[in-house]
Design a protein around this motif. Structure first.
Motif, PDB file in Angstrom:
ATOM      1  N   MET A  34      60.643  57.105  51.131  1.00  0.00           N
ATOM      2  CA  MET A  34      61.227  56.103  50.753  1.00  0.00           C
ATOM      3  C   MET A  34      62.442  57.708  50.707  1.00  0.00           C
ATOM      4  N   GLY A  35      63.905  56.070  49.806  1.00  0.00           N
ATOM      5  CA  GLY A  35      64.240  56.278  49.365  1.00  0.00           C
ATOM      6  C   GLY A  35      65.562  55.111  49.060  1.00  0.00           C
ATOM      7  N   PRO A  36      67.047  55.527  48.491  1.00  0.00           N
ATOM      8  CA  PRO A  36      68.125  54.544  48.542  1.00  0.00           C
ATOM      9  C   PRO A  36      68.330  53.343  49.282  1.00  0.00           C
ATOM     10  N   GLU A  37      68.526  52.736  49.375  1.00  0.00           N
ATOM     11  CA  GLU A  37      69.042  51.558  49.988  1.00  0.00           C
ATOM     12  C   GLU A  37      69.937  52.352  51.272  1.00  0.00           C
ATOM     13  N   PRO A  38      69.478  52.479  52.308  1.00  0.00           N
ATOM     14  CA  PRO A  38      69.343  53.059  53.926  1.00  0.00           C
ATOM     15  C   PRO A  38      70.285  51.658  54.251  1.00  0.00           C
ATOM     16  N   PRO A  39      71.275  52.043  54.716  1.00  0.00           N
ATOM     17  CA  PRO A  39      71.767  50.716  56.295  1.00  0.00           C
ATOM     18  C   PRO A  39      70.972  50.026  56.990  1.00  0.00           C
ATOM     19  N   GLU A  40      70.571  48.868  56.976  1.00  0.00           N
ATOM     20  CA  GLU A  40      69.777  48.148  57.676  1.00  0.00           C
ATOM     21  C   GLU A  40      69.220  48.616  59.428  1.00  0.00           C
ATOM     22  N   ASP A  41      70.552  49.100  59.524  1.00  0.00           N
ATOM     23  CA  ASP A  41      70.448  49.545  61.218  1.00  0.00           C
ATOM     24  C   ASP A  41      69.073  50.795  60.927  1.00  0.00           C
ATOM     25  N   PHE A  42      69.174  51.672  59.740  1.00  0.00           N
ATOM     26  CA  PHE A  42      68.062  52.382  59.369  1.00  0.00           C
ATOM     27  C   PHE A  42      66.703  52.210  59.023  1.00  0.00           C
ATOM     28  N   VAL A  43      66.613  51.284  58.921  1.00  0.00           N
ATOM     29  CA  VAL A  43      65.067  50.458  58.358  1.00  0.00           C
ATOM     30  C   VAL A  43      64.971  50.270  59.593  1.00  0.00           C
ATOM     31  N   THR A  44      65.402  49.704  60.428  1.00  0.00           N
ATOM     32  CA  THR A  44      65.298  48.974  62.182  1.00  0.00           C
ATOM     33  C   THR A  44      64.687  50.050  62.545  1.00  0.00           C
ATOM     34  N   GLU A  45      65.653  50.971  62.600  1.00  0.00           N
ATOM     35  CA  GLU A  45      65.119  52.389  63.631  1.00  0.00           C
ATOM     36  C   GLU A  45      63.845  52.703  62.657  1.00  0.00           C
ATOM     37  N   TYR A  46      63.523  53.217  61.667  1.00  0.00           N
ATOM     38  CA  TYR A  46      62.178  53.881  60.659  1.00  0.00           C
ATOM     39  C   TYR A  46      61.329  52.980  61.446  1.00  0.00           C
ATOM     40  N   ASN A  47      61.470  51.027  61.477  1.00  0.00           N
ATOM     41  CA  ASN A  47      60.182  50.128  62.448  1.00  0.00           C
ATOM     42  C   ASN A  47      60.356  50.838  63.587  1.00  0.00           C
ATOM     43  N   LYS A  48      60.745  50.798  64.477  1.00  0.00           N
ATOM     44  CA  LYS A  48      60.871  50.964  65.861  1.00  0.00           C
ATOM     45  C   LYS A  48      60.222  52.362  66.383  1.00  0.00           C
ATOM     46  N   LEU A  49      59.842  52.879  65.235  1.00  0.00           N
ATOM     47  CA  LEU A  49      59.589  54.347  65.395  1.00  0.00           C
ATOM     48  C   LEU A  49      57.717  54.492  64.701  1.00  0.00           C
ATOM     49  N   GLY A  50      57.813  53.004  63.653  1.00  0.00           N
ATOM     50  CA  GLY A  50      56.338  53.092  63.246  1.00  0.00           C
ATOM     51  C   GLY A  50      56.079  53.181  61.937  1.00  0.00           C
ATOM     52  N   CYS A  51      56.835  53.972  61.617  1.00  0.00           N
ATOM     53  CA  CYS A  51      56.518  54.093  60.012  1.00  0.00           C
ATOM     54  C   CYS A  51      57.067  53.027  59.310  1.00  0.00           C
ATOM     55  N   ASP A  52      56.826  52.932  57.924  1.00  0.00           N
ATOM     56  CA  ASP A  52      57.350  51.767  56.760  1.00  0.00           C
ATOM     57  C   ASP A  52      58.688  52.245  56.016  1.00  0.00           C
ATOM     58  N   TYR A  53      59.035  51.927  55.651  1.00  0.00           N
ATOM     59  CA  TYR A  53      60.453  52.682  54.217  1.00  0.00           C
ATOM     60  C   TYR A  53      60.206  51.442  53.566  1.00  0.00           C
ATOM     61  N   LYS A  54      60.402  51.774  51.763  1.00  0.00           N
ATOM     62  CA  LYS A  54      60.527  51.536  50.779  1.00  0.00           C
ATOM     63  C   LYS A  54      61.505  52.040  50.224  1.00  0.00           C
ATOM     64  N   GLN A  55      62.217  51.598  49.267  1.00  0.00           N
ATOM     65  CA  GLN A  55      62.975  51.136  48.486  1.00  0.00           C
ATOM     66  C   GLN A  55      62.888  51.822  47.355  1.00  0.00           C
ATOM     67  N   ILE A  56      63.487  52.640  47.221  1.00  0.00           N
ATOM     68  CA  ILE A  56      63.216  53.670  45.128  1.00  0.00           C
ATOM     69  C   ILE A  56      64.593  53.773  45.190  1.00  0.00           C
ATOM     70  N   SER A  57      64.676  53.964  43.581  1.00  0.00           N
ATOM     71  CA  SER A  57      66.168  54.450  42.846  1.00  0.00           C
ATOM     72  C   SER A  57      65.826  55.340  42.469  1.00  0.00           C
TER      73      SER A  57
END
Length: 62
Positions: A34-57
Motif C-alpha cells: 500500500m502506498g500513494p499513486e506510483p508510476p503505472e510501470d511499478f504497479v505492473t512490476e508488483y503484479n508480475k512479482l505476484g503481489c497486489d498494490y492498493k493505492q492510499i492517500s
C-alpha cells in the motif's frame, strides 16, 4: 500468511526492498503493498512479482 507493506514512496519500495518482496512471495505468503499513486510501470512490476498494490492517500509533512 498475509503480509502488508506500507510505503510513503511506492517506487522506492520496489527499488530498495525487491529482495524482501521476492522472498515473502517465494515463501508462499500473500503480499499486499500500500502506498500513494506510483508510476503505472511499478504497479505492473508488483503484479508480475505476484503481489497486489492498493493505492492510499498519504499526507507528507515537511
Amino acid at each position: 500468511m498475509k503480509v502488508l507493506l506500507i510505503s510513503a514512496y511506492a517506487n522506492k519500495l520496489l527499488k530498495f526492498r525487491y529482495e524482501l518482496i521476492k522472498n515473502i512471495i517465494d515463501g508462499g505468503h500473500d503480499l499486499t503493498i500500500m502506498g500513494p499513486e506510483p508510476p503505472e510501470d511499478f504497479v505492473t512490476e508488483y503484479n508480475k512479482l505476484g503481489c497486489d498494490y492498493k493505492q492510499i492517500s498519504i499526507d507528507r509533512v515537511i
